[in-house]
Design a protein around this motif. Structure first.
Motif: not given
Length: 295
Positions: A200-221
């Motif tokens: 029940k207690e979730l402390n940093g559970l990975p729940c979604f992945y962002l592909n940095q080589e395709e769509g979903g690439k993150l930029s600063w800010g």
């Protein structure tokens, strides 16, 4: 080792057979009569303060190139033991019925959708209903964004919070970058739950992945946000079945597609007006964070 030699009579038969296949080029046009269309009712209500919607349409033919026709003139309400929400049809989009802004369901309450309309045009209104319980919400305290320790090309969104103790805990995860949804189409929905969510207690559970080589690439800010919906088992099954039917049958000659099971029931003559769709109630929680490198 044993070898089998094709006898001359087989060699003679093969080109004749292929020639007969290539000669069958006459086109056959089969005229099929169009039906009157099936009634489709779909919508939901959540615990979020918003303008909720129910969409009512008439199904199109299998090869139709246009959107399903919206059905106007329906009376639409959603009721619980303590609330009644009236839906008003949009002035610009036939078949789309909305509540007033600021409408919110209550966690743990049962909701019943009621639709009254003259679908077949005989002058008599048909009545339809569906019910759903609004589950308790997950507590989403915060989210984190960081490099996946397993997949080099992926960043992961991590869940910090708690699941409700007395819920079925089927979770639908939706991710956004700068308020643009990354998985808003049915095949991209991520639904987890049941026996997989014991803790029940979730402390940093990975729940979604962002592909940095395709769509979903993150930029600063960039502003990264997460919406976690707690669904009923019935609605989870509906989404799963709908996604399977939308994907199509593989292999080609497998069973034909079928209508996805619905919880919409006719209070009139059920066999006279075929109906599909679904009504559900679910709870949502949101959290977000600005991305300035790994957390």
């Amino acid at each position: 080792m044993e070898f089998h030699v094709l006898k001359p009579k087989h060699l003679l038969f093969l080109p004749l057979f292929l020639l007969s296949l290539s000669a069958c080029t006459e086109r056959i046009a089969i005229e099929t009569a169009g039906g009157g269309g099936r009634l489709i009712i779909y919508g939901y209500i959540t615990n979020e303060s918003a303008e909720h919607a129910i969409r009512i349409t008439r199904s199109s033919g299998y090869f139709a190139q246009t959107r399903p026709e919206g059905v106007s003139g329906a009376l639409v309400t959603v009721r619980s033991d303590t609330d009644t929400f009236a839906f008003t049809e949009s002035d610009t989009e036939p078949g789309l019925y909305r509540t007033a802004p600021g409408t919110a369901g209550t966690e743990g309450s049962n909701y019943t959708l009621h639709v009254s309309l003259d679908f077949d045009g005989d002058g008599q209104a048909e009545e339809f209903e569906a019910s759903s319980r609004l589950p308790l919400a997950a507590r989403l305290d915060s989210i984190g964004v960081g490099q996946s320790p397993v997949f080099d090309e992926f960043m992961e969104i991590r869940f910090y919070g708690r699941l409700p103790d007395n819920a079925e805990n089927y979770l639908s995860i939706h991710a956004y970058i700068n308020n643009t949804a990354l998985n808003d189409s049915l095949p991209d929905f991520t639904v987890v739950g049941g026996k997989y969510l014991v803790q029940k207690e979730l402390n940093g559970l990975p729940c979604f992945y962002l592909n940095q080589e395709e769509g979903g690439k993150l930029s600063w800010g960039d502003y990264v946000s997460l919406r976690v919906d707690v669904l009923t088992k019935e609605y989870t099954d509906f989404l799963d079945n709908a996604a399977s039917e939308a994907q199509g049958s593989i292999p080609l000659f497998s069973n034909p597609p079928a209508n996805v099971e619905t919880n919409i029931r006719s209070l009139s003559n059920p066999s006279r007006i075929p109906v599909s769709g679904f009504f559900s109630a679910f709870s949502s929680s949101r959290a977000g964070v600005y991305y300035y490198g790994n957390d």
